[in-house]
Each structure stands twice: as structure tokens, then as C-alpha cells.
Design an enzyme around this catalytic site. Structure first.
Site, PDB file in Angstrom:
ATOM      1  N   TYR A   1      16.119  54.722  -5.511  1.00  6.41           N
ATOM      2  CA  TYR A   1      15.380  55.187  -4.274  1.00  6.41           C
ATOM      3  C   TYR A   1      16.608  56.375  -3.922  1.00  6.41           C
ATOM      4  O   TYR A   1      17.765  55.984  -3.722  1.00  6.41           O
ATOM      5  CB  TYR A   1      15.664  54.234  -3.299  1.00  6.41           C
ATOM      6  CG  TYR A   1      15.098  54.705  -1.750  1.00  6.41           C
ATOM      7  CD1 TYR A   1      13.786  54.750  -1.611  1.00  6.41           C
ATOM      8  CD2 TYR A   1      16.112  55.428  -0.985  1.00  6.41           C
ATOM      9  CE1 TYR A   1      13.399  55.264  -0.227  1.00  6.41           C
ATOM     10  CE2 TYR A   1      15.457  55.851   0.431  1.00  6.41           C
ATOM     11  CZ  TYR A   1      14.373  55.647   0.727  1.00  6.41           C
ATOM     12  OH  TYR A   1      14.075  56.389   1.650  1.00  6.41           O
TER      13      TYR A   1
ATOM     14  N   GLU B   1      11.678  62.234   0.481  1.00  2.56           N
ATOM     15  CA  GLU B   1      12.028  60.992  -0.061  1.00  2.56           C
ATOM     16  C   GLU B   1      11.401  61.063  -1.665  1.00  2.56           C
ATOM     17  O   GLU B   1      10.468  61.025  -1.781  1.00  2.56           O
ATOM     18  CB  GLU B   1      11.216  60.078   0.560  1.00  2.56           C
ATOM     19  CG  GLU B   1      11.635  58.399   0.468  1.00  2.56           C
ATOM     20  CD  GLU B   1      10.635  57.470   1.135  1.00  2.56           C
ATOM     21  OE1 GLU B   1      11.453  56.795   1.817  1.00  2.56           O
ATOM     22  OE2 GLU B   1       9.475  57.474   0.924  1.00  2.56           O
TER      23      GLU B   1
END
Ligand code: GDP
Ligand code: MN
Length: 353
Positions: A96, A178
Site C-alpha cells: 500500500y 493512493e
């Protein structure tokens, strides 16, 4: 403004951030892609994987079946207008990585987690790697990041990645970028498997290229309530807008949206509102509920008439204007074959009849 995945990946690619090869399709055409591939629903919402909106396919037949299925699959009320079909990545690890604005320290933050690909809310808060990004000290952060991710031999690649992401983030006037998952492939490459970007709508003036985006900018005062709603609303003042939505609901009808146009009951404002509403496919009526206190009702009526003339496919308008110059407004509307209702009740009566 939240971008769709393919729009975000297009921007990432421009800043030399690796993304998978892919094609965008509309409708049910079958693209010419190398297999295995992934078929991904382009809806403006996360959690597509869990909802069945991402499919890994290894044969031509599976590809066709997945396209047929996903193009009709509603995810939290959204049916995709487009699908992204990409070469499948051979995944070794899912990480992530995100850049965001920290409003407390007024800095750009880099946030990472060693276990990506999952819903980040489910991750342990203390496990995140968080560092402010100073454009003159990006390499140091990248080095720490390589340690944190236990990828010492990827330090140089990560340094490039962090630098490119920072450029991409600032040059794009992003509020959030993101990548979840950032995929470490079995070939040892780092590739953005997914991309989410939120752009700062107030920076629109320096981004003429944003007019190309499929993503429609919604004003802060616009809330989609039900993409399949049948009655759209335009009101001025948050209180009146809420009351309008409530009245529609208590009639057993489904409001599609909340919209407070505030002091923007001008031709431009009404036109913009209509443009946002044509996104809804099931509308039977649009209720316009405006109190003419500072704005005059006849000005609003003229604005409605002009804006409506530009959009011939609008559903019937139920207009309630009350306040200054309501009588003049009535005359203007009647000349166009439109009724001015005295009350919201009367608008809803008309819809129900
Ligand atoms: P989201 O659920 O909306 O966040 O959609 P993602 O694009 O993040 O995809 C969800 C999950 O699908 C990923 O975390 C992966 O596990 C899987 N996935 C996506 N693309 C690929 C791919 O190219 N290859 C493989 N093997 N899995 C993929
Ligand atoms: Mn994702």
C-alpha cells in the site's frame, strides 16, 4: 474530484510511474489483449474486487463472459460506463502506498503499509509507515521506505518512484493519490495495480486538460442520494434543499440528489445543475424549489428557461418559486408552457398524478 481508475493511471503513466498495459472499452466489445488479463469495472467507488467488479481471466471465452457480466454489474448503485482490461500482473507481494495532504501539519505525507491489496481500514493503525515529504529530502524517505517494506534491493527503484509520485501529486494539484495495491511482480518490478486520485477542484483554472475527464465535477453542495432516483432536486439554501428531499421521500418517491445552489441561481448555475442531473438515467421529474429573497424570481425563471432550451432531453420541470417578483416569473414561465407552482406540495401532487 475523484478520478476513475483509468484516469488516475493515465496521469500516473505521464509521470513515469509504472502501470500495467491496458485498454479501455465501452459497451461489450471484446478487446485484443494478451492473456491472462484482468477486467475491471470503472466505477467511482472502491471495493470493486470484493463486489465482483474485478475478474482475472485466462482464456478468450472467460474474457468475453467477464466483460458481459461486469458491464452489467451494479456496484453500490453504480453501473460502469467503461471497463479497463489490463495484462494480468503475476503478483509476488501487494503493498500500500499513498500521498496525501496532512491538514494538521500542512505537509504532504507519504503513507505506506507492507500489506496492501486489502481494505486499509482493516489494517492495524500502528503498522503504517508515515513520513512528511520534503522535496529536497525525498531520497532519505525512500531509503527508509525500502527498509520498512523489507525491499533493500529496491531502494533505487523506490527513490525514483517516490520522486515521480511527489511530482505527480503536486503538479496535478491532488489531495490524495493512493496506489493499493502497489504490486511487486514475480519479475521483481513495482507496478501500480490500482490507482485512486482526488484532485483539488479549486485548482481547475490551471488544468484545462481536466475538461477531458469523464469524472464530472460535483460542487460541494451536490450529493448523490440514489443513482437510480426518479426525482432530481434543485433548491437554494441547505435547509430548503433538505426539506425538498424529505418531502419527496415522504411521498414515497425516490430523490436522486441533494443540491443547494445557494446564491448561484443564475443561468450559469442552473445550466451547471442540469448538467449534473443528466447523469441520472431514471429521472421522471426535476423539482426546482427556490426562495427569491436576494435573487428575484423572474431572474431565476429566465435562467431556467435559457438553460432548459440548451438541454432538450430534460425530464419535466416542476417549479416552485416564491418571493420577490413571483408574478413576473409566472408570466415568463407560462409563455414557455411551464407552470409555476405555489407550493412544493403542488409540485409533488403533479408528479404523483
Ligand atoms: P479494488 O477492490 O476496487 O480496490 O480493486 P483493485 O484494482 O485494487 O483490485 C482488487 C484486487 O484484485 C487486488 O488487490 C488484487 O488482489 C486483484 N488483482 C487486481 N489486478 C490483478 C492482476 O493483474 N493480477 C492478479 N493476480 N490479481 C489482480
Ligand atoms: Mn484497490
Amino acid at each position: 474530484m475523484n478520478l476513475l481508475e483509468y484516469e488516475a493511471k493515465h496521469i500516473l503513466k505521464e509521470f513515469s510511474i509504472p502501470v500495467p498495459e491496458g485498454v479501455l472499452i465501452r459497451g461489450q466489445q471484446t478487446p485484443d489483449v494478451t492473456l491472462p488479463a484482468v477486467v475491471k469495472s470503472q466505477v467511482p467507488i472502491g471495493g470493486r474486487g470484493k463486489a465482483g467488479g474485478v475478474a482475472l481471466v485466462s482464456t478468450q471465452k472467460e474474457l468475453e463472459v467477464a466483460i458481459e457480466r461486469i458491464s452489467q454489474l451494479s456496484i453500490k448503485g453504480f453501473i460502469p460506463k467503461t471497463l479497463l482490461v489490463e495484462e494480468a500482473l503475476a503478483i509476488s507481494r501487494e503493498l500500500y502506498l499513498a500521498l496525501m495532504i496532512d491538514r494538521t501539519s500542512n505537509q504532504t505525507l507519504l503513507v505506506a503499509h507492507a500489506e496492501g491489496g486489502v481494505d486499509i481500514e482493516s489494517l492495524d493503525e500502528s503498522g503504517f509507515f508515515k513520513r512528511p515529504l520534503n522535496p529536497r529530502a525525498l531520497d532519505a524517505v525512500a531509503e527508509e521506505l525500502a527498509d520498512y517494506l523489507e525491499l533493500p534491493n529496491k531502494a533505487f527503484v523506490l527513490a525514483d518512484l517516490v520522486e515521480n509520485l511527489f511530482k505527480c501529486f503536486t503538479k496535478s494539484d491532488a489531495l490524495l493519490l493512493e496506489i493499493n495495491p502497489l504490486v511487486l511482480t514475480q519479475q521483481g518490478k513495482l507496478v501500480a495495480g490500482d490507482g485512486k486520485m482526488t484532485l483539488d477542484a479549486s485548482a481547475r483554472f490551471r488544468h484545462p486538460e481536466w475538461s477531458e475527464l469523464e469524472t464530472k465535477e460535483q460542487s460541494a453542495n451536490f450529493v448523490t442520494l440514489d443513482p437510480h432516483g426518479t426525482v432530481a432536486t434543485i433548491a437554494n439554501g441547505a435547509g430548503l434543499a433538505m426539506a425538498t428531499v424529505d418531502a419527496i421521500t415522504s411521498r414515497g418517491l425516490t430523490p436522486a440528489n441533494f443540491l443547494d445552489i445557494g446564491g448561484n441561481a443564475t443561468t450559469e448555475g442552473i445550466r451547471e445543475s442540469f448538467n449534473q442531473l443528466v447523469e441520472f438515467n431514471n429521472l421522471t421529474n426535476i423539482v426546482i424549489n427556490i426562495f427569491g429573497g436576494i435573487v428575484r424570481c423572474d431572474t431565476v425563471a429566465a435562467a431556467i428557461i435559457t438553460a432548459r432550451a440548451e438541454l432538450p432531453s430534460l425530464p419535466p420541470l416542476q417549479i416552485r418559486l416564491s418571493g420577490t417578483n413571483a408574478d413576473e416569473a409566472r408570466k415568463l414561465l407560462e409563455n414557455e408552457g411551464l407552470t409555476l407552482h405555489d407550493s412544493l406540495e403542488s409540485c409533488l401532487e403533479e408528479i404523483a398524478s
